[in-house]
Design a protein around this motif. Structure first.
Motif, short mmCIF file in Angstrom:
data_model
loop_
_atom_site.label_atom_id
_atom_site.label_comp_id
_atom_site.label_asym_id
_atom_site.label_seq_id
_atom_site.Cartn_x
_atom_site.Cartn_y
_atom_site.Cartn_z
N PRO A 80 0.55 -1.27 -0.19
CA PRO A 80 0.08 -0.23 0.03
C PRO A 80 1.15 1.11 0.03
O PRO A 80 1.90 1.20 0.77
N VAL A 81 0.98 1.91 -0.58
CA VAL A 81 1.64 3.34 -0.94
C VAL A 81 0.78 4.94 -0.96
O VAL A 81 -0.43 4.65 -1.94
N THR A 82 0.74 5.66 -1.07
CA THR A 82 -0.29 7.10 -1.41
C THR A 82 1.44 7.67 -2.39
O THR A 82 2.88 7.46 -1.94
N VAL A 83 0.92 8.24 -3.69
CA VAL A 83 1.91 8.62 -5.05
C VAL A 83 1.25 9.79 -5.00
O VAL A 83 0.25 10.20 -5.20
N GLU A 84 2.18 11.04 -4.99
CA GLU A 84 2.14 11.86 -5.36
C GLU A 84 2.62 12.31 -7.06
O GLU A 84 3.48 12.01 -6.97
#
Length: 122
Positions: free
Chosen positions: A100-104
Motif C-alpha cells: 500500500p502506497v501514497t503517490v504524489e
C-alpha cells in the motif's frame, strides 16, 4: 615615488575590470532567472492518490496502482492508474507488488502520470 603611482594605477584598473565583469554577470543572470520562473509557472500541479501497487514494469521505470472507488465511501470498484518513474522520483520505504502506497504525481504533457514521490504505508 613613481613605483607607487604605477602600482596604484594597475590596482585601479584591476578593480575596475572586476567591477565591470561583476556587473555584466549580474545583468546576464536576470534573464535566466526569469526563464526559470516561467518554467515553474507552466509546471503541472501535484496531485496525490493512495492505493496498492498492482504491478511494477520491467526495469522499475513504471508501475500500476490499484485504487478503490471514485471518491465516495460506498464505491468499491477497483480502478488502476499507470505511473512512470524518472531519476527525480523519491521512493520512501520499501515498495514492491502488493505494497500500500501514497503517490504524489503530476500529469505530463504527453498524458502520462509522473510519480514525484512514492511513500510506502505501514
Amino acid at each position: 615615488m613613481p613605483n607607487s603611482t604605477i602600482r596604484t594605477f594597475f590596482c585601479g584598473i584591476s578593480i575596475a575590470g572586476l567591477l565591470i565583469l561583476g556587473f555584466s554577470h549580474g545583468v546576464n543572470a536576470n534573464p535566466s532567472k526569469g526563464g526559470q520562473q516561467s518554467e515553474k509557472q507552466t509546471q503541472q500541479p501535484t496531485k496525490s492518490v493512495a492505493g496498492k501497487v498492482a504491478a511494477i514494469g520491467s526495469g522499475g521505470t513504471s508501475f500500476t496502482l490499484e485504487v478503490t472507488g471514485g471518491g465516495s465511501d460506498k464505491d468499491t470498484r477497483k480502478n488502476t492508474m499507470n505511473f512512470v518513474v524518472d531519476d527525480h522520483t523519491q521512493v520512501k520505504g520499501q515498495v514492491k507488488q502488493g505494497t500500500p502506497v501514497t503517490v504524489e504525481y503530476q500529469a505530463m504533457q504527453n498524458g502520462q502520470l509522473l510519480a514525484v514521490t512514492i511513500t510506502a504505508q505501514a
